[in-house]
Design an enzyme around this catalytic site. Structure first.
Site, PDB file in Angstrom:
ATOM      1  N   TRP A 354       0.827  -1.208   0.000  1.00  0.00           N
ATOM      2  CA  TRP A 354       0.000   0.000   0.000  1.00  0.00           C
ATOM      3  C   TRP A 354       0.861   1.258   0.000  1.00  0.00           C
ATOM      4  O   TRP A 354       0.371   2.355  -0.261  1.00  0.00           O
ATOM      5  CB  TRP A 354      -0.948   0.004   1.200  1.00  0.00           C
ATOM      6  CG  TRP A 354      -0.270   0.225   2.533  1.00  0.00           C
ATOM      7  CD1 TRP A 354       0.565  -0.626   3.184  1.00  0.00           C
ATOM      8  CD2 TRP A 354      -0.386   1.386   3.368  1.00  0.00           C
ATOM      9  NE1 TRP A 354       0.983  -0.082   4.382  1.00  0.00           N
ATOM     10  CE2 TRP A 354       0.415   1.146   4.525  1.00  0.00           C
ATOM     11  CE3 TRP A 354      -1.086   2.587   3.270  1.00  0.00           C
ATOM     12  CZ2 TRP A 354       0.534   2.074   5.560  1.00  0.00           C
ATOM     13  CZ3 TRP A 354      -0.963   3.498   4.310  1.00  0.00           C
ATOM     14  CH2 TRP A 354      -0.167   3.251   5.431  1.00  0.00           C
ATOM     15  N   ASP A 355       2.152   1.088   0.264  1.00  0.00           N
ATOM     16  CA  ASP A 355       3.087   2.211   0.231  1.00  0.00           C
ATOM     17  C   ASP A 355       3.004   2.971  -1.092  1.00  0.00           C
ATOM     18  O   ASP A 355       3.145   4.201  -1.131  1.00  0.00           O
ATOM     19  CB  ASP A 355       4.526   1.713   0.385  1.00  0.00           C
ATOM     20  CG  ASP A 355       4.744   0.827   1.595  1.00  0.00           C
ATOM     21  OD1 ASP A 355       3.756   0.291   2.132  1.00  0.00           O
ATOM     22  OD2 ASP A 355       5.902   0.638   1.982  1.00  0.00           O
ATOM     23  N   GLU A 485       1.757  -1.058  13.354  1.00  0.00           N
ATOM     24  CA  GLU A 485       1.827  -2.512  13.504  1.00  0.00           C
ATOM     25  C   GLU A 485       2.286  -2.955  14.889  1.00  0.00           C
ATOM     26  O   GLU A 485       2.466  -4.142  15.136  1.00  0.00           O
ATOM     27  CB  GLU A 485       2.740  -3.090  12.425  1.00  0.00           C
ATOM     28  CG  GLU A 485       2.158  -2.925  11.026  1.00  0.00           C
ATOM     29  CD  GLU A 485       3.134  -3.238   9.913  1.00  0.00           C
ATOM     30  OE1 GLU A 485       2.688  -3.384   8.763  1.00  0.00           O
ATOM     31  OE2 GLU A 485       4.354  -3.319  10.194  1.00  0.00           O
ATOM     32  N   LYS A 598       4.445   2.512  16.333  1.00  0.00           N
ATOM     33  CA  LYS A 598       5.512   2.279  15.360  1.00  0.00           C
ATOM     34  C   LYS A 598       5.518   3.358  14.288  1.00  0.00           C
ATOM     35  O   LYS A 598       6.568   3.821  13.854  1.00  0.00           O
ATOM     36  CB  LYS A 598       5.329   0.904  14.721  1.00  0.00           C
ATOM     37  CG  LYS A 598       6.383   0.531  13.681  1.00  0.00           C
ATOM     38  CD  LYS A 598       6.078  -0.820  13.060  1.00  0.00           C
ATOM     39  CE  LYS A 598       7.145  -1.197  12.031  1.00  0.00           C
ATOM     40  NZ  LYS A 598       6.810  -2.454  11.327  1.00  0.00           N
ATOM     41  N   GLN A 599       4.338   3.727  13.826  1.00  0.00           N
ATOM     42  CA  GLN A 599       4.252   4.746  12.787  1.00  0.00           C
ATOM     43  C   GLN A 599       2.940   5.507  12.894  1.00  0.00           C
ATOM     44  O   GLN A 599       2.012   5.081  13.569  1.00  0.00           O
ATOM     45  CB  GLN A 599       4.353   4.124  11.397  1.00  0.00           C
ATOM     46  CG  GLN A 599       3.105   3.400  10.925  1.00  0.00           C
ATOM     47  CD  GLN A 599       3.230   2.918   9.494  1.00  0.00           C
ATOM     48  OE1 GLN A 599       3.866   1.925   9.233  1.00  0.00           O
ATOM     49  NE2 GLN A 599       2.621   3.621   8.568  1.00  0.00           N
TER      50      GLN A 599
END
Length: 775
Positions: A354-355, A485, A598-599
């Protein structure tokens, strides 16, 4: 961090020889040209730590998934990005001693340079072998951007005394993948051949029958070869080229290589095509090929370069990212995509995440011709049938589509359950990319041709994935993993629910656009997908209008997911550096129970749907989540940069810019030896253009700019394509200049004031340093 590379505006420079840095440098100095790529492995023998890597775009191997126990719906294979035969090799012996820097007595004056302006990798060093022989070596190589089936290596040596040198240029088919699940090799070598100054090899994947041929021709300058000996066996082909070398006299061997694969040519023609490419390259010669390379890269840089004055680290960082993006994907082939490691490593497998939709499309929208992004979208359209099959395996019906988390051909090939089954937000990124493309280009016809079918499949998935909670009196989405994640199997992840809601609404909106613009085509599409528009669109409206979006009244923030505040709220700056990155030091259980992110997750949604939120809402959420975010995903810092710039926190924006731009150069997450983070490199571009430059295109399709500048910079500039216009934006500490390179007048909004710029002219206004995107 690992900071051993010299800062330079146009080059990546490694000075001094340290084997401990070698695998990282193999990644950082990698080359590619859209069709193939090569890690920066040495041409000569190397017995030290290495990750050999030669890659052909689109060629993969379906390695059987390796799991502890099987679950229904699990993908049957994990797609391997294949390490292909080694074409760069040139072994060298000097009076019987093999040149191997790992074993040499002494290495001096070592310098490795990646010339990003021209796409050339060079090395220079002096060496004393164990037999006492001294020599200096220069190597130069590039993958031709102009001729994407051609690679060139120029290997030059100067001995300090008379000696016998044997050059052995070769093609090696005896290669393996470091990440092979069952330690098997993936290639059959079908044919090897060698004659004077030439050699070739034809190989075939053991599954799927991809075929690749390699052919080389060599050219020796500075000495006469004696008793040259071609050789070939079951796995190799090449030439032994003995040379009597004179003290102080330079000898150069140039290796011209043609590479052809069965995605682009008939299988029975591959060897002849590769031979022809090698022969053409030799006929043109190294200097002509280099001139072509320089001209091609000049054209790329003209439209995609970002210039920063006063901050070499920042300048080097952005050019490094732009360079790798452009050599990974050229947009010429709609079957290809932007792999997360590009041509720099094996990790992750697959070519498409999906990046691409969330991060890479904004970059290509602004720097490349329109067809490049259209091809990326068509890639997903062609996988729609597979996306529907993927959803069916998980129990969804009626044409619901779940695009894979990782894929090569549309099939899911990722085998971690929390990602394969739960990270369903990826569907939203694909829908958003269609919207993003249309609002930037105005190409609503894309909906008729391809886009609406994809949006219907995605909307059907979300309407089935949501369930009605009688307790909450809302639709909920249970058992998911968001972009963050470090939290798995959660209920009502805000980002997932938010993008599901948006997808359902946008599918309705797109349906109405196609129905209005082309009623016949709308009828054709709905018949094809067996859709009763009033009924289904009514369901989509009901779910979207009543979806649960977690919110914390006390903090006045959107909540990461249900129960997030039950976690112990510790800030990231309270962690000892000795436990970072967490995923390399903590158990997974401990990570999942922590509040650490994480993000960007909730903030990711605020970035995508910024129009819906005022500045104060964005500020509250940013101030809440940023201290809890450890940024151990490469995709995280750029979103924080953009939102920090949005709320006027320039110190944080600058910190996040350096982190994203120098993530791999400085090895923030201590994993660059596995390959670079190619897709997140587009986030570095976003950090400048959308962060400091404040570039926005909202639903109305109008271009807006709200430039600010960090105090560390004297000036920065970038160039963007928007519809028919080609604009350059220059920002310094006092003013903003917009320069038109277009053929007609351009209209845009600058600091909320609409301005017009005649073709070839410019407009300059004072910098508004206190300005925010929304007041």
């Amino acid at each position: 961090m690992k900071q051993y590379l010299k800062q330079d505006e146009w080059r990546i420079i490694e000075e001094g020889f340290d084997p401990d840095h070698h695998k990282a440098s193999e990644s950082i100095f990698s080359l590619g040209n859209g069709q193939m790529g090569q890690r920066a492995n040495f041409e000569e023998a190397w017995s030290g730590p290495t990750l050999q890597g030669s890659y052909i775009a689109g060629v993969y191997y379906p390695d059987k998934t390796r799991v502890g126990w099987w679950k229904n719906g699990y993908p049957e294979y994990f797609a391997k990005v294949l390490n292909s035969p080694n074409w760069i090799g040139i072994n060298v012996t000097v009076d019987g001693e093999m040149l191997d820097l790992f074993k040499a007595q002494k290495v001096d004056n070592f310098e490795r340079i990646l010339d990003m302006k021209n796409g050339v990798l060079s090395r220079r060093f002096s060496v004393i072998l164990n037999n006492g022989k001294r020599l200096t070596v220069k190597t130069d190589r590039f993958l031709s951007m102009e001729r994407p089936e051609t690679g060139v290596v120029k290997y030059t040596m100067t001995p300090n005394e008379d000696c016998k040198i044997i050059f052995t240029p070769y093609i090696n088919g005896d290669v393996e993948n470091e990440d092979a699940n069952y330690d098997e090799k993936f290639w059959n070598i079908l044919e090897t051949n060698a004659v004077l100054n030439k050699a070739d090899l034809l190989c075939q994947t053991k599954k799927l029958d991809f075929r690749v041929s390699y052919a080389m021709e060599t050219e020796l300058v500075g000495a006469e070869a004696s008793e040259e000996q071609p050789f070939s066996d079951e796995l190799h082909s090449g030439n032994h080229i003995p040379v009597l070398a004179s003290k102080g006299k330079e000898i150069s061997l140039t290796k011209y290589v043609g590479v052809a694969n069965s995605m682009n040519h008939e299988k029975d023609e591959l060897l002849s095509v590769a031979r022809k490419k090698a022969s053409e390259a030799k006929t043109l010669g190294y200097d002509t090929l280099l001139k072509e390379q320089i001209a091609h890269w000049n054209e790329i840089w003209e439209h995609s370069d970002i210039k920063i004055k006063g901050d070499i680290a920042a300048q080097q960082g952005i050019r490094f990212n732009i360079f790798h993006l452009n050599q990974t994907y050229t947009g010429e082939d709609e079957r290809l995509n932007v792999g997360p490691k590009g041509f720099t490593g094996e990790k992750y497998g697959g070519s498409t995440y999906w990046d691409t939709e969330a991060y890479c499309i904004p970059f290509f929208l602004m720097t490349s011709p329109q067809k490049v992004v259209r091809n990326l979208l068509i890639y997903r359209y062609k996988h729609l049938r597979k996306a529907i099959e993927n959803a069916e395996k998980l129990g969804f019906t009626n044409g619901a589509a779940l695009y894979p988390m990782v894929t090569m051909n549309g099939e899911e090939c990722h085998n971690e359950w929390e990602i394969t089954f739960e990270e369903i937000h990826r569907n939203g990124a694909i829908a958003f990319a269609i919207h993003n493309y249309i609002r930037h280009t105005g190409d609503e016809k894309y909906l008729e041709e391809y886009g609406l079918e994809v949006l219907i499949g995605i909307a059907r998935f979300w309407s089935q994935r949501a369930t009605f909670s009688h307790d909450k009196k809302k639709f909920v989405i249970l058992g998911v993993t968001g972009p963050n994640e470090y939290e798995n199997n959660v209920n009502n992840n805000w980002y997932t629910n938010k993008i599901a809601q948006w997808c359902l609404n946008y599918a309705r909106e797109a349906s109405e656009i196609v129905k209005k613009n082309n009623p016949g085509r709308f009828s054709e599409i709905t018949k094809k997908v067996n859709m009763d528009p009033p009924t289904e669109m009514g369901v989509w409206k009901s779910v979207a209008g009543n979806i649960h979006l977690p919110y914390n009244e006390e903090e006045e923030v959107f909540l990461q997911q249900d129960g997030f505040m039950d976690k112990e709220q510790i800030m990231a700056d309270e962690l000892s550096p000795s436990v970072r990155p967490l995923n390399q030091h903590w158990s997974w259980d401990r990570i999942l129970r922590s509040c650490f992110i994480k993000q960007a997750d909730t903030l990711q949604g605020m970035y995508l749907f910024e129009e819906e939120f005022d500045t104060e809402t964005i500020r509250r959420n940013f101030k809440f989540y940023e201290p809890r975010t450890v940024h151990e995903s490469s995709l995280s810092p750029c979103v924080h940069n953009i939102l920090a710039a949005r709320i006027g926190d320039l110190d944080k924006a600058y910190e996040m810019y350096l982190r994203t731009s120098r993530l791999d150069i400085d090895d923030y997450n201590r994993e660059v030896h596995e390959g670079l983070h190619i897709t997140s490199m587009a986030g570095t571009w976003m950090s400048i253009v959308e962060g400091f430059g404040g570039k926005r295109v909202y639903k109305d399709g109008k271009l807006r700019l709200y430039p600010i500048i960090p105090e560390q910079w004297k000036e920065y500039s970038f160039r963007i394509r928007f519809r028919r216009h080609d604009l350059e934006v220059r920002v310094d500490q006092e003013q903003v200049e917009i320069i038109s390179h277009a053929k007609d007048e351009a209209t845009l909004t600058l600091y909320d004031k609409e301005i017009s710029i005649p073709a070839g002219k410019s407009v300059t206004i004072p910098l508004n340093i206190k300005y925010h995107v929304k007041k």
